[in-house]
Design an enzyme around this catalytic site. Structure first.
Site, short mmCIF file in Angstrom:
data_model
loop_
_atom_site.label_atom_id
_atom_site.label_comp_id
_atom_site.label_asym_id
_atom_site.label_seq_id
_atom_site.Cartn_x
_atom_site.Cartn_y
_atom_site.Cartn_z
CG ASN A 146 -1.95 1.13 1.11
OD1 ASN A 146 -2.79 1.08 0.21
ND2 ASN A 146 -1.90 2.12 1.97
CD GLU A 147 -1.18 6.12 -0.01
OE1 GLU A 147 -0.77 6.39 1.14
OE2 GLU A 147 -2.04 6.80 -0.59
CD GLU A 303 -5.95 5.04 -0.36
OE1 GLU A 303 -5.77 6.09 0.29
OE2 GLU A 303 -5.28 4.01 -0.17
CD1 TRP A 311 -5.06 11.82 6.30
CD2 TRP A 311 -3.79 13.40 5.35
NE1 TRP A 311 -5.31 11.80 4.95
CE2 TRP A 311 -4.54 12.76 4.34
CE3 TRP A 311 -2.92 14.43 4.98
CZ2 TRP A 311 -4.46 13.11 2.99
CZ3 TRP A 311 -2.84 14.78 3.64
CH2 TRP A 311 -3.60 14.13 2.67
CD GLU A 351 -6.17 6.28 8.08
OE1 GLU A 351 -6.66 5.18 7.78
OE2 GLU A 351 -5.33 6.86 7.38
CG PHE A 353 -11.97 12.42 14.04
CD1 PHE A 353 -13.24 12.85 14.41
CD2 PHE A 353 -11.09 12.02 15.03
CE1 PHE A 353 -13.62 12.89 15.75
CE2 PHE A 353 -11.45 12.05 16.37
CZ PHE A 353 -12.72 12.49 16.73
CG HIS A 354 -9.98 9.76 6.28
ND1 HIS A 354 -10.79 9.58 5.18
CD2 HIS A 354 -8.78 10.16 5.80
CE1 HIS A 354 -10.09 9.86 4.08
NE2 HIS A 354 -8.87 10.22 4.43
C1 GLA Z 1 -3.60 6.84 2.38
C2 GLA Z 1 -3.64 5.37 2.76
C3 GLA Z 1 -4.95 4.94 3.34
C4 GLA Z 1 -5.47 5.99 4.29
C5 GLA Z 1 -5.61 7.30 3.56
C6 GLA Z 1 -6.22 8.38 4.41
O1 GLA Z 1 -3.97 7.11 1.12
O2 GLA Z 1 -3.33 4.53 1.66
O3 GLA Z 1 -4.76 3.72 4.01
O4 GLA Z 1 -4.58 6.13 5.34
O5 GLA Z 1 -4.33 7.71 3.20
O6 GLA Z 1 -6.34 9.59 3.70
#
Ligand code: GLA
Length: 695
Positions: A146-147, A303, A311, A351, A353-354
């Protein structure tokens, strides 16, 4: 509701929820028009709660429920957050900062990318997942890691040290070749063997810049190796689905151009900041960059946020309509998939509050309404044309140049991405389509190539650019261009050694506009007053120059260049270089090359862009574009988005892509979006990323 050919969905983390919730999830996903989810991205500790304990039963149940509900699965390899037992049993998997301090578990991404132990444990997880699910009919894609590099991209651990030495030995073959490439005779840095080399750990002063460039290459490659190792395991297990990972737009630590050939589909995460006045431009650039990584292949937005993130220092929500407007920007610029972080808002953790597709406050919410409306509109779009060669303009953006130009100890500090965005913005606001390319890709198909601040220029890049101009293209480049080679060393013979003939100039001096250099050589030739004025202007960091009868401001540098065939179109009016060329133009072969000897201010960039666009074949997608309206062409699909506050009307002949009605003009409220089929001859239909029959 009608099922969309556009992939629509979100990260799905059922491991955070009791089983009772899963049926409701599938029911509401269908209501929202969701047809795919990225499943289990952070589920490693649930799948493997202890080293020799595996639990797939819950995942079997979730995947079967999704499949029964007609929701496809983009199955994660779940390797981005090692469980606590990994860190406790194998501390060598933890990354280390430049001072030698360890990063500890308790968050996520606490793994050293070079660690053989991490790779072994992650590999075992991927192998088991692949063997179990590779043939499951619900699994239509693979989401690796992931990322990569998101929170932590540089690891200075002993694992990194060992891998770095191997990487350097492979790159250079002999230590003498490395010493030559790094210029190690400076400051007594000559190495006797590869085992004498360390990562650039805490040092009294700046590290050797050539070594820093290789360190950047290495850290990008280590992340890529993690991806490739997992990809190979999936392929070895018989995976036939597209395999990819999520990029983060112009992310400095990873040279995505080196990654792109290994991605079956490019996927991207994009979170425009509502407080950034340039968020529309910046997001458009990101989407154009992502599309340009794999020309002709649609990409996926993996995403975005439905509303607020958690954040930033302050996290305002999106204005009404902005979700549709931002999504339309992705579709317009090549996306065939629109996904969110995440499906259901978390009730615990960092997360909570996301925002999410399904807010914690439930379905009687503005967010849920926006999400379901978006699903319905995307479904109405049906098949989308392939993003093709719609652009006549290419903007050069190069990672190695980014790394090198932002190293320490330069005449002035340069923010390469910010400068690139300034040039991009001039085309964006004129509705002119732009591809984002490497210097090596300058060439056929483009009328105009913009290559700002190409400090590090590889020979292949210079040749491609020269050929492009020779064959009739128009180039705009400078300042601080063609200064160093791929090792961040000056070439013999001064500067502009590769492009001097193309731009018709000889380069003498950088002329930095800030700090101590203002009192340097050349001041003696000016009167005391002029020298004082020059120093004052330089201290403010700006200089004036003329262009097309107007006075404009320049920033960062006011270079001393001498014509060697070029025509002077603009001259410095102030500063130490007053009277010397600021903007030049040179016929070279069948084309022409423009050079800016300073970083032009926004209005000057606009004036230069107008001039070169008029001279080249580049045109706006639609004529008379109202201010605040964004337009992009994707094959025969033209998307219009009104980011302004007032309603507007735009003349365009075609067919409304959602309703099939003929249009000659569209009316757009604030945040309004129109998708119009206005065919061009070359439009090609997109092959679906994932067979729609699986939904
Ligand atoms: C990134 C991550 C996700 C999440 C988002 C929140 O893109 O890949 O898991 O944490 O940020 O904005």
């Amino acid at each position: 509701m009608k099922r969309s050919n556009v992939l629509y969905g979100a990260d799905y983390n059922p491991d955070q929820w009791p089983e009772e919730v899963w049926d409701e999830d599938v029911r509401l996903m269908r209501e929202a028009g969701v047809n795919i989810v990225s499943l289990g991205i952070f589920a490693w500790s649930r799948i493997q709660p202890a080293e020799h304990v595996w639990d797939f039963a819950w995942l079997d149940t979730v995947i079967d429920k999704l499949h029964a509900g007609g929701i496809s699965v983009n199955l994660a390899t779940a390797t981005a957050s090692p469980p606590p037992w990994v860190s406790a049993t194998y501390p060598e998997t933890l990354p280390v900062d430049e001072s030698g301090a360890s990063y500890w578990p308790g968050s996520r991404q606490h793994f050293a990318p070079s660690s053989p132990t991490y790779r072994r444990l992650a590999g075992e997880l991927v192998r088991r997942l692949a063997e179990r699910y590779v043939k499951h009919p619900a699994v239509v894609m693979w989401h690796v890691g992931n990322e990569f590099g998101c929170h932590l991209w540089m690891d200075f651990s002993d694992a990194a040290r060992d891998a770095y030495r191997v990487w350097l030995a492979k790159r250079y073959g002999t230590i003498d070749a490395l010493n030559a490439a790094w210029g190690t005779s400076f400051w007594s840095q000559t190495y006797g063997a590869f085992h004498e080399i360390f990562p650039p750990r805490l040092a009294p002063y700046s590290h050797n810049p050539s070594s820093m460039l290789d360190w950047r290459r290495f850290t990008s490659d280590m992340l890529l190796e993690c991806y490739l190792a997992e990809r190979k395991i999936l392929l070895d297990a018989g995976a036939t689905q597209p395999i990819t990972t999520n990029f983060m737009g112009p992310f400095k630590p990873a040279d995505y151009r080196r990654w792109a050939p290994h991605m079956d589909v490019i996927a991207d995460d994009c979170y425009p900041d509502p407080a950034n006045p340039h968020r529309i431009r910046d997001a458009a650039f990101q989407r154009d960059l992502i599309r340009s990584l794999k020309p002709g292949v649609p990409w996926m937005l993996w995403e975005q946020a439905t509303d607020a993130v958690n954040w930033r220092p302050g996290n305002p929500g999106k204005r009404p309509g902005a979700l549709m407007a931002e999504t339309a920007q992705s579709i317009a610029r090549g996306a065939d998939g629109i996904m969110f972080f995440q499906w259901r808002q978390s009730r615990a953790g960092s997360e909570k509050f996301h925002s999410a597709m399904l807010p914690h406050a439930g379905t009687s919410t503005r967010t849920w309404d926006a999400v379901t409306e978006l699903g319905a509109r995307l479904a109405a779009l049906g098949d989308l044309p392939a993003p093709g060669r719609d652009a006549q303009v290419a903007l050069v953006f190069d990672w190695e140049n980014w790394w090198a130009v932002e190293e320490r100890d330069h005449p002035t500090e340069i923010d390469y991405l910010a400068l690139t965005l300034e040039w991009y913005g001039a085309f964006h606001e004129r509705g002119i389509q732009v591809d984002i390319i490497a210097p090596e890709d300058a060439g056929a198909g483009y009328d105009l190539v913009i290559a700002p601040v190409l400090y590090l220029l590889r020979e292949e890049g210079a040749s491609a650019i020269a050929r492009f101009v020779e064959d009739g293209g128009t180039l705009v480049t400078g300042p601080f261009t063609d200064i160093v080679d791929e090792h961040d060393q000056f070439r013999s013979g001064g500067f502009l050694t590769l492009l001097g003939d193309v731009v018709g100039l000889r380069y003498e001096d950088f002329g930095a506009l800030a700090g101590e250099s203002t009192g340097g050589s050349g001041v003696g030739a000016l009167s005391a007053d002029a020298a004082q004025a020059a120093r004052a202007a330089a201290a403010r960091g700006t200089v004036s120059f003329s262009f097309e009868g107007e006075t404009h401001a320049g920033r960062l540098v006011a270079e001393t260049v001498h014509t060697a065939g070029a025509t002077v179109l603009g001259t410095f009016e102030t500063g130490l270089q007053a009277g010397s060329p600021a903007i030049t133009q040179h016929r070279f072969g069948a084309g022409e090359a423009w050079y800016a000897a300073t970083q032009p201010s926004g209005d000057a960039i606009g004036a230069i862009v107008d001039a070169v666009v008029a001279a080249s074949g580049a045109r706006s997608v639609v004529a008379d574009l109202p201010a605040g309206v964004e337009v992009a062409r994707r094959g025969d699909l033209v998307t219009l988005i009104n980011h302004g506050d007032a309603p507007v009307e735009v003349a365009i002949d075609g067919t409304d892509a959602e309703t099939g009605a003929a249009v000659a003009q569209v009316s757009l409220e604030s945040q309004g979006v129109a998708f119009v089929l206005a065919p061009v001859e070359s439009a090609v239909r997109s092959a679906p990323l994932v067979d729609a029959a699986t939904f």
